[in-house]
Scaffold this active site. Structure first.
Site, PDB file in Angstrom:
ATOM      1  N   ARG A  49      19.729  -8.654  -8.007  1.00  0.00           N
ATOM      2  CA  ARG A  49      18.289  -8.809  -8.176  1.00  0.00           C
ATOM      3  C   ARG A  49      17.923 -10.293  -8.276  1.00  0.00           C
ATOM      4  O   ARG A  49      18.683 -11.085  -8.865  1.00  0.00           O
ATOM      5  CB  ARG A  49      17.899  -8.089  -9.472  1.00  0.00           C
ATOM      6  CG  ARG A  49      16.433  -8.105  -9.834  1.00  0.00           C
ATOM      7  CD  ARG A  49      15.637  -7.211  -8.960  1.00  0.00           C
ATOM      8  NE  ARG A  49      14.350  -6.859  -9.521  1.00  0.00           N
ATOM      9  CZ  ARG A  49      13.376  -6.327  -8.790  1.00  0.00           C
ATOM     10  NH1 ARG A  49      13.541  -6.093  -7.506  1.00  0.00           N
ATOM     11  NH2 ARG A  49      12.228  -5.992  -9.342  1.00  0.00           N
ATOM     12  N   THR A  55      10.479  -1.794   0.460  1.00  0.00           N
ATOM     13  CA  THR A  55      11.886  -2.005   0.152  1.00  0.00           C
ATOM     14  C   THR A  55      12.652  -1.264   1.245  1.00  0.00           C
ATOM     15  O   THR A  55      12.067  -0.596   2.074  1.00  0.00           O
ATOM     16  CB  THR A  55      12.126  -1.440  -1.261  1.00  0.00           C
ATOM     17  OG1 THR A  55      11.366  -2.227  -2.155  1.00  0.00           O
ATOM     18  CG2 THR A  55      13.564  -1.423  -1.675  1.00  0.00           C
ATOM     19  N   THR A  89      15.418  -5.492  -1.123  1.00  0.00           N
ATOM     20  CA  THR A  89      13.976  -5.682  -0.954  1.00  0.00           C
ATOM     21  C   THR A  89      13.528  -7.135  -0.981  1.00  0.00           C
ATOM     22  O   THR A  89      14.225  -8.005  -1.519  1.00  0.00           O
ATOM     23  CB  THR A  89      13.228  -4.927  -2.085  1.00  0.00           C
ATOM     24  OG1 THR A  89      11.846  -4.880  -1.770  1.00  0.00           O
ATOM     25  CG2 THR A  89      13.412  -5.575  -3.441  1.00  0.00           C
ATOM     26  N   ASN A 115      10.333  -7.065  -2.036  1.00  0.00           N
ATOM     27  CA  ASN A 115       9.251  -6.480  -2.828  1.00  0.00           C
ATOM     28  C   ASN A 115       8.192  -5.913  -1.888  1.00  0.00           C
ATOM     29  O   ASN A 115       8.383  -4.856  -1.313  1.00  0.00           O
ATOM     30  CB  ASN A 115       8.651  -7.450  -3.846  1.00  0.00           C
ATOM     31  CG  ASN A 115       7.804  -6.702  -4.872  1.00  0.00           C
ATOM     32  OD1 ASN A 115       7.949  -5.481  -5.008  1.00  0.00           O
ATOM     33  ND2 ASN A 115       6.925  -7.371  -5.573  1.00  0.00           N
ATOM     34  N   ASP A 135       6.947  -8.170  -9.862  1.00  0.00           N
ATOM     35  CA  ASP A 135       7.567  -7.047 -10.583  1.00  0.00           C
ATOM     36  C   ASP A 135       7.693  -7.329 -12.080  1.00  0.00           C
ATOM     37  O   ASP A 135       8.040  -6.443 -12.854  1.00  0.00           O
ATOM     38  CB  ASP A 135       8.941  -6.695  -9.990  1.00  0.00           C
ATOM     39  CG  ASP A 135       8.821  -5.625  -8.908  1.00  0.00           C
ATOM     40  OD1 ASP A 135       7.748  -5.015  -8.795  1.00  0.00           O
ATOM     41  OD2 ASP A 135       9.806  -5.407  -8.170  1.00  0.00           O
ATOM     42  N   SER A 182      12.941  -3.466 -12.016  1.00  0.00           N
ATOM     43  CA  SER A 182      12.869  -2.830 -10.700  1.00  0.00           C
ATOM     44  C   SER A 182      12.788  -1.317 -10.856  1.00  0.00           C
ATOM     45  O   SER A 182      13.050  -0.774 -11.927  1.00  0.00           O
ATOM     46  CB  SER A 182      14.132  -3.200  -9.911  1.00  0.00           C
ATOM     47  OG  SER A 182      14.206  -2.453  -8.726  1.00  0.00           O
ATOM     48  N   SER A 183      12.423  -0.650  -9.761  1.00  0.00           N
ATOM     49  CA  SER A 183      12.501   0.814  -9.726  1.00  0.00           C
ATOM     50  C   SER A 183      13.593   1.289  -8.765  1.00  0.00           C
ATOM     51  O   SER A 183      13.753   2.492  -8.553  1.00  0.00           O
ATOM     52  CB  SER A 183      11.165   1.401  -9.243  1.00  0.00           C
ATOM     53  OG  SER A 183      10.139   1.057 -10.129  1.00  0.00           O
ATOM     54  N   GLY A 238       9.909   2.332  -1.752  1.00  0.00           N
ATOM     55  CA  GLY A 238       8.677   2.999  -2.202  1.00  0.00           C
ATOM     56  C   GLY A 238       8.122   2.481  -3.511  1.00  0.00           C
ATOM     57  O   GLY A 238       7.325   3.172  -4.148  1.00  0.00           O
ATOM     58  N   GLY A 239       8.535   1.286  -3.956  1.00  0.00           N
ATOM     59  CA  GLY A 239       7.971   0.736  -5.194  1.00  0.00           C
ATOM     60  C   GLY A 239       8.129   1.732  -6.332  1.00  0.00           C
ATOM     61  O   GLY A 239       9.207   2.281  -6.566  1.00  0.00           O
TER      62      GLY A 239
HETATM   63  N1  GLY Z   1      10.253  -4.411  -5.730  1.00  0.00           N
HETATM   64  C1  GLY Z   1      10.255  -3.042  -6.025  1.00  0.00           C
HETATM   65  C2  GLY Z   1      11.229  -2.699  -7.095  1.00  0.00           C
HETATM   66  O1  GLY Z   1      12.183  -3.432  -7.298  1.00  0.00           O
HETATM   67  O2  GLY Z   1      11.047  -1.740  -7.769  1.00  0.00           O
END
Ligand code: GLY
Length: 567
Positions: free
Chosen positions: A105, A378, A396, A398, A420, A449-450, A470-471
């Site tokens: 990340r 992503t 990603t 983002n 984020d 993050s997700s 998909g965020g």
């Molecule tokens: N940028 C989307 C995530 O990391 O959740």
């Protein structure tokens, strides 16, 4: 032989011959008659990237070699999310059952500060965290790939970087959806890249060859110098020069200091299945386990796929889990995440105790649990090799095309991952997600993050490799895809194709793909107080299932150009 015996005998001979033919086909190509493969599989967002991964597997590379090659290939052929200027997460399970997760990340630059996106009156200027130079975090992808390859790779580093370099140098044919999207992006790209010519062109045509000379040069430096090809020397100089030009913060020191990190995988259970997934700084793994824990006791199979009861139950679980996400999750290197409590099945059961079948819970009545002590671009890819090693990578920039800023002379886009972070408590980010102290900006911290790259085991053997972009919807899409297979008996492709829905605590709405809920189920739920909003595609899941016969069955999301290839 009487007639019946003769018919039975002939049928048996036919069946045996069929089996023989199938095994011959399987012996030569690894493919059976159902389009499943024995020797390995790659599912990614772009046909060229899947082809790169498959070629690496056929050449004798393992799943990690293929994953590194696909990550770099996506940086060339899928610039909306594939990247070297972004970051991501990798989940790995070896054929012998060793598991690990890698966090590559992005990090906040050393000069970042808590209120850097607030104006003098203390209001959030969200445009600055979403677009332009200031939105970029220190990229992690290249160091992540170097570390993954050093630990598990079999082929040489040069061999796994070269296919991407070839694609950048010689060009590749863009797909129809890319031609449309690239043209539509031009206004923003021009705005954030004044004076540059790269990627700036109004007309794009399906099938045209896109050559990226600057990116090829950068990839050559990475091929020849490993992490120093990106975090030092010419490319580092170009990144810092770009930052200076546009008021960004990433410094030489930030680049030199960036280190991807191996983290202990998060492990949980759902019925007979073991779930291996990503720990913080992704919220994805914790939230996925919480969701599975919340619904495990209910007879989902009996309720049926996307029935009103299934939707209601899943929505209520999602509402509670996303409330927790907003409060309790952040970078574990900076904030003590109450991981153990959150993933304890008893905790989720308690959280569901006030769920009422007769009416929707109000999100305003839900707070994070008490703890003792549209652009979502992503991308995800799933890979298995001949030995059965499995890799799930979600990576990603983002937003689609990240910060929109190309590093001049280096040919790649920088992320806008700073968005984020929780820019200001109570101010939603670009995915409408809220956050607080746990995810406040601090120098060197990773933004929450997700992303949820996940691997499932059944009876000690590999079962599924899954993930999606998909965020904020990433977690719910992975959750629903897993349930589609385990509870609703779908094959991998059907599970991926199936319509999805999503709830994230706030805003107070269930978003659903067009046609995802039939009108009667929707009416029943509206009468209980649920508000629906239809939207286009949710997520792009790319997944692989291992069948009980030992074949790999891919699910490539038809919502994009996603492609599954096996051998
Ligand atoms: N940028 C989307 C995530 O990391 O959740």
């Amino acid at each position: 032989m009487n007639k019946n015996i003769k018919v039975a005998h002939n049928l048996f001979v036919l069946f045996a011959f069929g089996l023989f033919l199938t095994s011959c086909v399987g012996g030569q190509t690894g493919r059976n008659n159902s389009g499943q493969y024995k020797n390995g599989m790659v599912v990614s967002a772009h046909p060229e990237a899947s082809k790169v991964g498959l070629d690496i597997l056929k050449k004798g590379g393992n799943a990690i070699d293929a994953a590194v090659a696909v990550q770099f290939a996506l940086a060339v052929v899928y610039p909306d999310a594939g990247n070297i200027g972004g970051g991501g997460f990798l989940a790995y399970r070896s054929a012998k059952g060793e598991i690990s997760t890698l966090d590559f990340r992005e990090k906040a630059p050393g000069n970042a500060s808590r209120d850097m996106y607030l104006d003098a009156a203390g209001n959030a200027i969200t445009e600055k965290s979403i677009y332009g130079h200031l939105a970029a975090g220190v990229p992690g992808s290249v160091d992540g790939m170097v570390k993954a390859h050093a630990k598990y790779g079999k082929l040489s580093w040069a061999e796994v970087v070269q296919p991407a370099l070839n694609l950048a140098q010689n060009g590749f044919s863009i797909t129809e959806s890319q031609a449309q999207e690239f043209a539509a992006m031009q206004k923003s790209i021009k705005k954030y890249n004044p004076g540059k010519s790269y990627f700036i062109k109004d007309k794009w045509t399906k099938g045209e060859l896109w050559v990226q000379k600057d990116l090829a040069k950068t990839l050559q430096l990475i091929r020849d110098n490993g992490r120093d090809g990106f975090y030092a020397g010419e490319v580092a100089d170009l990144i810092v020069a770009e930052m200076k030009k546009g008021g960004g913060l990433i410094s030489k020191e930030d680049l030199k200091n960036y280190q991807a990190q191996w983290r202990d995988p998060l492990v949980g259970n759902y019925k007979d299945f073991k779930i291996i997934t990503m720990p913080p700084p992704s919220s994805g793994g914790i939230a996925l386990l919480q969701l599975l824990n919340s619904v495990e006791a209910y007879p989902l199979k009996r309720y049926g796929f996307n029935s009103d009861s299934t939707i209601q139950l899943l929505v209520e679980a999602e509402r509670r889990v996303y409330a927790d996400r907003a409060t309790h999750l952040g970078d574990p290197d900076f904030y003590k995440v109450p991981q153990k409590q959150l993933i304890d099945p008893k905790y989720s059961v308690e959280r569901m105790a006030n769920f009422n079948w007769n009416k929707a819970t109000l999100s305003s009545d839900i707070k994070a649990g008490e703890i003792i002590a549209e652009s979502e671009e992503t991308t995800h890819f799933s890979i298995v090799d001949r030995q059965g090693n499995a890799v799930a990578v979600t990576t990603t920039l983002n937003g689609g095309y990240g910060s929109m800023v190309f590093v001049n002379g280096a040919g790649f886009l920088l992320n806008n991952e700073m968005d984020d972070f929780s820019v200001k408590p109570g101010t939603p980010n670009m995915f409408g997600l809220l956050g607080g102290e746990a995810n406040a900006i601090q120098p060197g911290k990773r933004m929450l993050s997700s992303m949820t790259p996940t691997i499932l085991e059944k009876n000690g053997d590999l079962f599924m490799v899954v993930g999606t972009p998909g965020g904020s919807t990433i977690i719910t899409s992975v959750f629903q895809t897993i349930l589609n297979v385990i509870e609703f008996d779908m094959g991998m492709q059907s599970a991926v194709n199936a319509k999805r829905f999503h709830h994230q605590w706030l805003p107070e709405e269930v978003v659903v793909e067009k046609g995802g809920v039939d009108s009667l189920a929707r009416l029943k739920l509206e009468n209980k107080g649920y508000k629906f909003r239809e939207r286009k595609a949710i997520g792009r899941v790319d997944a692989i299932l291992k069948t009980k016969w030992g074949y790999f069955e891919g699910g490539a999301d038809p919502r994009g150009d996603d492609t599954k290839l096996g051998w």
